[in-house]
Design an enzyme around this catalytic site. Structure first.
Site, PDB file in Angstrom:
ATOM      1  N   HIS A 114      -0.129   7.495   1.092  1.00 53.80           N
ATOM      2  CA  HIS A 114       1.121   6.720   1.545  1.00 53.80           C
ATOM      3  C   HIS A 114       2.692   7.877   1.634  1.00 53.80           C
ATOM      4  O   HIS A 114       3.600   7.012   1.970  1.00 53.80           O
ATOM      5  CB  HIS A 114       0.647   5.855   0.472  1.00 53.80           C
ATOM      6  CG  HIS A 114      -0.468   4.874   0.012  1.00 53.80           C
ATOM      7  ND1 HIS A 114      -0.916   4.558  -1.224  1.00 53.80           N
ATOM      8  CD2 HIS A 114      -0.262   3.903   1.108  1.00 53.80           C
ATOM      9  CE1 HIS A 114      -1.548   3.857  -1.186  1.00 53.80           C
ATOM     10  NE2 HIS A 114      -1.499   3.501   0.537  1.00 53.80           N
ATOM     11  N   LYS A 153      -6.482 -10.139  -5.341  1.00 47.98           N
ATOM     12  CA  LYS A 153      -6.974  -8.613  -5.250  1.00 47.98           C
ATOM     13  C   LYS A 153      -6.791  -7.928  -6.419  1.00 47.98           C
ATOM     14  O   LYS A 153      -7.787  -6.733  -5.978  1.00 47.98           O
ATOM     15  CB  LYS A 153      -5.762  -7.776  -4.490  1.00 47.98           C
ATOM     16  CG  LYS A 153      -6.072  -8.626  -3.049  1.00 47.98           C
ATOM     17  CD  LYS A 153      -5.809  -7.329  -1.794  1.00 47.98           C
ATOM     18  CE  LYS A 153      -5.764  -7.466  -0.744  1.00 47.98           C
ATOM     19  NZ  LYS A 153      -5.083  -5.908  -0.011  1.00 47.98           N
ATOM     20  N   ARG A 199      -5.135   5.846   9.503  1.00 46.37           N
ATOM     21  CA  ARG A 199      -6.126   7.398   9.359  1.00 46.37           C
ATOM     22  C   ARG A 199      -7.460   7.445   9.930  1.00 46.37           C
ATOM     23  O   ARG A 199      -7.872   9.087  10.447  1.00 46.37           O
ATOM     24  CB  ARG A 199      -6.931   6.823   7.445  1.00 46.37           C
ATOM     25  CG  ARG A 199      -6.074   7.133   6.468  1.00 46.37           C
ATOM     26  CD  ARG A 199      -6.817   6.544   5.483  1.00 46.37           C
ATOM     27  NE  ARG A 199      -7.399   5.337   5.490  1.00 46.37           N
ATOM     28  CZ  ARG A 199      -7.407   4.301   4.685  1.00 46.37           C
ATOM     29  NH1 ARG A 199      -7.402   4.623   3.404  1.00 46.37           N
ATOM     30  NH2 ARG A 199      -7.929   2.719   4.840  1.00 46.37           N
ATOM     31  N   SER A 202      -6.302   4.071  -1.679  1.00 44.25           N
ATOM     32  CA  SER A 202      -6.671   4.185  -3.178  1.00 44.25           C
ATOM     33  C   SER A 202      -7.104   3.776  -3.945  1.00 44.25           C
ATOM     34  O   SER A 202      -7.844   4.085  -5.352  1.00 44.25           O
ATOM     35  CB  SER A 202      -5.799   2.897  -3.236  1.00 44.25           C
ATOM     36  OG  SER A 202      -4.386   3.155  -3.018  1.00 44.25           O
TER      37      SER A 202
END
Ligand code: PNS
Length: 167
Positions: A17, A41, A90, A128
């Site tokens: 990030h 979430k 990515r 993450s």
């Protein structure tokens, strides 16, 4: 002034990030990092903690600001006076999901464009979720996050373990 937002969950912010933040801050005059406030979430870190970690890692970048938001990303972009949304890509596996969101956002709000930055190859594998998983199993996460974030993850996981132990 070319203003963009960089939205995400950032639970927590990784070196991948940070690489995107640094590069986007050079492409745009002003960059607002938008931290999604979405309890559904079930994030490890509260939105305040995520904002604070992002402020810390971006403190050397004068044209970068961190805010939290709820609701639609395109509405957040409008509130910020931005007409671009930055997202990192990515691998090809990200592409389908990101393309769908970008197209959807463009239909909802045609004045806002999505700009994709391909992630530095060094961090192409990083997310993450995997950082949290490695940390939870006692693995070394020092190559994935800053020392400050590493410490915050360890503290948070220890607190979680303690609270489970006392239940
Ligand atoms: O870091 P993430 O979890 O991949 O970020 C996803 C994010 C926050 C960019 C996406 O979930 C989002 O834009 N959420 C806000 C709600 C919204 O605008 N939804 C429409 C597109 S699905």
């Amino acid at each position: 002034m070319k203003k963009a937002i960089y939205p995400g969950s950032f639970d927590p912010v990784t070196l991948g990030h940070i690489d995107v933040i640094e590069r986007a801050s050079k492409l745009f005059d002003y960059l607002i990092i938008g931290v999604l406030n979405n309890r559904a979430k079930n994030p490890l870190f509260s939105v305040e903690e995520r904002v604070s970690m992002l402020e810390k890692v971006s403190e050397a970048l004068p044209n970068v600001e961190v805010r939290s938001f709820g609701g639609l990303t395109v509405d957040f972009a409008k509130d910020c006076g931005a007409n671009a949304v930055v997202r990192g890509l990515r691998a090809v596996t990200d592409f389908e999901y990101e393309l769908q969101i970008a197209q959807l956002n463009r239909v909802i709000s045609p004045v806002i464009d999505t700009v994709f930055l391909t992630t530095n190859l060094k961090y192409a594998y990083l997310s993450s979720s995997t950082v949290k998983e490695v940390a939870a199993f006692g693995g070394d996460i020092s190559s994935f996050v800053t020392p400050y974030v590493e410490n915050a993850i360890h503290k948070k996981l220890a607190k979680k373990r303690d609270s489970l132990g006392t239940e």
